[in-house]
Enzyme design. Structure first.
Site, PDB file in Angstrom:
ATOM      1  N   ASP A 144       0.851  -1.190   0.000  1.00  0.00           N
ATOM      2  CA  ASP A 144       0.000   0.000   0.000  1.00  0.00           C
ATOM      3  C   ASP A 144       0.886   1.239   0.000  1.00  0.00           C
ATOM      4  O   ASP A 144       1.790   1.366   0.829  1.00  0.00           O
ATOM      5  CB  ASP A 144      -0.903   0.014   1.235  1.00  0.00           C
ATOM      6  CG  ASP A 144      -2.021  -1.012   1.144  1.00  0.00           C
ATOM      7  OD1 ASP A 144      -2.064  -1.758   0.146  1.00  0.00           O
ATOM      8  OD2 ASP A 144      -2.849  -1.069   2.073  1.00  0.00           O
ATOM      9  N   ASP A 145       0.619   2.147  -0.938  1.00  0.00           N
ATOM     10  CA  ASP A 145       1.423   3.361  -1.082  1.00  0.00           C
ATOM     11  C   ASP A 145       0.665   4.545  -0.507  1.00  0.00           C
ATOM     12  O   ASP A 145      -0.431   4.875  -0.962  1.00  0.00           O
ATOM     13  CB  ASP A 145       1.735   3.606  -2.557  1.00  0.00           C
ATOM     14  CG  ASP A 145       2.641   4.813  -2.754  1.00  0.00           C
ATOM     15  OD1 ASP A 145       3.780   4.771  -2.267  1.00  0.00           O
ATOM     16  OD2 ASP A 145       2.189   5.797  -3.378  1.00  0.00           O
ATOM     17  N   HIS A 153      -6.305   2.592  -4.272  1.00  0.00           N
ATOM     18  CA  HIS A 153      -6.375   2.624  -2.804  1.00  0.00           C
ATOM     19  C   HIS A 153      -7.028   3.929  -2.334  1.00  0.00           C
ATOM     20  O   HIS A 153      -6.801   4.355  -1.210  1.00  0.00           O
ATOM     21  CB  HIS A 153      -4.961   2.487  -2.229  1.00  0.00           C
ATOM     22  CG  HIS A 153      -4.897   2.145  -0.771  1.00  0.00           C
ATOM     23  ND1 HIS A 153      -5.763   1.266  -0.158  1.00  0.00           N
ATOM     24  CD2 HIS A 153      -4.049   2.579   0.215  1.00  0.00           C
ATOM     25  CE1 HIS A 153      -5.456   1.156   1.128  1.00  0.00           C
ATOM     26  NE2 HIS A 153      -4.430   1.958   1.377  1.00  0.00           N
ATOM     27  N   HIS A 207      -7.558   8.462   1.191  1.00  0.00           N
ATOM     28  CA  HIS A 207      -7.482   7.403   2.203  1.00  0.00           C
ATOM     29  C   HIS A 207      -8.532   7.555   3.312  1.00  0.00           C
ATOM     30  O   HIS A 207      -8.214   7.471   4.506  1.00  0.00           O
ATOM     31  CB  HIS A 207      -6.077   7.372   2.837  1.00  0.00           C
ATOM     32  CG  HIS A 207      -5.702   6.028   3.410  1.00  0.00           C
ATOM     33  ND1 HIS A 207      -5.943   5.681   4.731  1.00  0.00           N
ATOM     34  CD2 HIS A 207      -5.118   4.946   2.854  1.00  0.00           C
ATOM     35  CE1 HIS A 207      -5.514   4.459   4.953  1.00  0.00           C
ATOM     36  NE2 HIS A 207      -5.009   3.979   3.823  1.00  0.00           N
ATOM     37  N   HIS A 223       3.742  -2.149   3.307  1.00  0.00           N
ATOM     38  CA  HIS A 223       3.609  -0.724   3.001  1.00  0.00           C
ATOM     39  C   HIS A 223       4.923  -0.147   2.476  1.00  0.00           C
ATOM     40  O   HIS A 223       6.001  -0.666   2.766  1.00  0.00           O
ATOM     41  CB  HIS A 223       3.175   0.060   4.250  1.00  0.00           C
ATOM     42  CG  HIS A 223       1.806  -0.313   4.722  1.00  0.00           C
ATOM     43  ND1 HIS A 223       1.563  -1.446   5.475  1.00  0.00           N
ATOM     44  CD2 HIS A 223       0.600   0.294   4.536  1.00  0.00           C
ATOM     45  CE1 HIS A 223       0.264  -1.527   5.732  1.00  0.00           C
ATOM     46  NE2 HIS A 223      -0.337  -0.491   5.180  1.00  0.00           N
TER      47      HIS A 223
END
Length: 398
Positions: free
Chosen positions: A49-50, A100, A104, A196
């Site tokens: 996950d960026d 994603h 966020h 991550h």
């Protein structure tokens, strides 16, 4: 004459609108919730996950390249704005891109329109940077998913909501050794590993070389998420019937899945509301198809003919016909039903244990195991055959 023409045109317009609306609703299927893939092939998907900083992105890319491993990166729009070159590097190295969200947020607190905006903004930005799409895979921020999220994400064009079955919790600052241990002790065929790219997970690039070499030594092949999905076995999800004393947590723990995955698979929005007799789909598991001969089923508390038919992959009308039932709404706890096209495995020849469930009687239990009330009472020192309690473990004599 003009009025007739106008009325006809309006009717045609309404008809077309109804057809278009129906077509949209049919095509906008809910996103499929995936925690891992059911397969016998030793494949695993490494996912990253960026977030906003992506500080370790290039280190991770170098390690993956040296080991000839392709992975999947779930990208945020905010991250892409902050480090566009990193995003270009990920795509240039041939890794899969997933969505994603943009900012966020917790998707369970968004409307369908807000979800679509988050996804569309990120998709447009990633496409402008890399020329590649993030569809059809999405990962929910914080892993927060419910049925509304799956419907909203599916409507936005993302057919798969990708969770994980191995959470390295690298963002907590775990060491390389701790991260690798989490992976090695929980790995299975079809696993999805969550990691991550940010500065908050400094142990991840340090853990990767050992993690990859050890998994390769165990025979694992590294694939992207889309490649992993192609390994999915065609067998259906297993089901579980809720018993007295069950909670979503206890059921999830029994089957090795998360509560959120279990809730999402069954469209449960209140984790505290499940009831005895409710049939739950267990995601990521398989069920052995029932044998082809006829068997029997004892009606339990909360059962309906529809539920029983669904359990055995048959129809209400077939069960009703096999049991001479004229009113399909009238069945009773303890009633023995013939289930056409299935069989029941007979109880083992040796003594077995049985845990009393809500609605059980000694007579019903004796019928299930082809024994007598007197034998069960004698084996368990029961003096009053009407007094048994939920959760009581009985010895069933052969």
């Amino acid at each position: 004459m003009k009025r007739k023409v106008i009325r006809g045109a309006m009717a045609l317009f309404i008809l077309l609108a109804m057809v278009i609306t129906q077509s949209i609703s049919v095509s906008a299927a809910a996103s499929k919730f995936v925690t891992s893939v059911n397969t016998t092939s030793k494949v695993v998907a490494l996912t990253f996950d960026d977030g906003a900083d992506g500080a370790n992105t290039n280190k991770i890319l170098d390690i993956l390249a040296k080991n000839n491993v392709k992975a999947t990166f779930f990208l945020t729009g905010s991250g892409a704005n902050n480090h566009p070159q990193y995003i270009k590097n990920i795509a240039a190295k041939g890794h899969q891109l997933g969505n994603h969200s943009y900012t966020h947020p917790d998707f369970t607190k968004l409307t369908a329109t807000q979800m679509k905006s988050e996804l569309d903004r990120t998709e447009a930005l990633i496409k402008s940077l890399t020329g590649k799409t993030t569809k059809p895979i999405f990962r929910a921020p914080f892993g927060a998913v419910n049925s509304a999220v799956l419907n909203g994400v599916g409507a936005a064009g993302y057919g798969y909501t990708i969770q994980w079955n191995i959470d390295t919790i690298d963002w907590k600052g775990l060491t390389a050794s701790q991260i690798n241990t989490k992976v090695q002790t929980n790995i299975k065929s079809g696993s999805i590993v969550l990691m991550h790219t940010g500065a908050g997970a400094p142990g991840t690039p340090l853990a990767l070389p050992t993690m990859i070499s050890q998994l390769k030594a165990k025979g694992y092949k590294f694939v992207t998420v889309s490649q992993l999905l192609a390994y999915q076995n065609t067998s259906t999800n297993k089901t579980y019937t809720v018993k007295s004393g069950d909670t979503l947590y206890s059921i999830a723990r029994t089957y090795g899945v998360t509560v959120s995955a279990l809730a999402a698979a069954n469209k449960i929005t209140n984790y505290g509301l499940i009831y005895v007799g409710q049939v739950l789909i267990i995601p990521g598991t398989t069920v052995t198809p029932p044998p082809s001969t006829t068997g029997k089923y004892t009606v339990m508390s909360g059962d309906t003919l529809y539920k029983i038919a669904t359990m055995y992959n048959t129809t209400v009308s077939k069960i009703a016909a096999a049991n001479n039932i004229t009113n399909v709404n009238l069945i009773s706890v303890g009633q023995m039903l013939i289930i056409p096209g299935t069989t029941v495995t007979p109880p083992p020849a040796t003594t077995v244990k049985y845990t009393v469930k809500s609605g059980d009687t000694l007579y019903k239990i004796a019928t299930m195991f082809n024994t007598t009330v007197a034998k069960i009472a004698a084996a368990n020192n029961i003096t009053n055959v009407n007094l048994i309690s939920v959760g009581q473990v009985l010895t069933i004599p052969k």
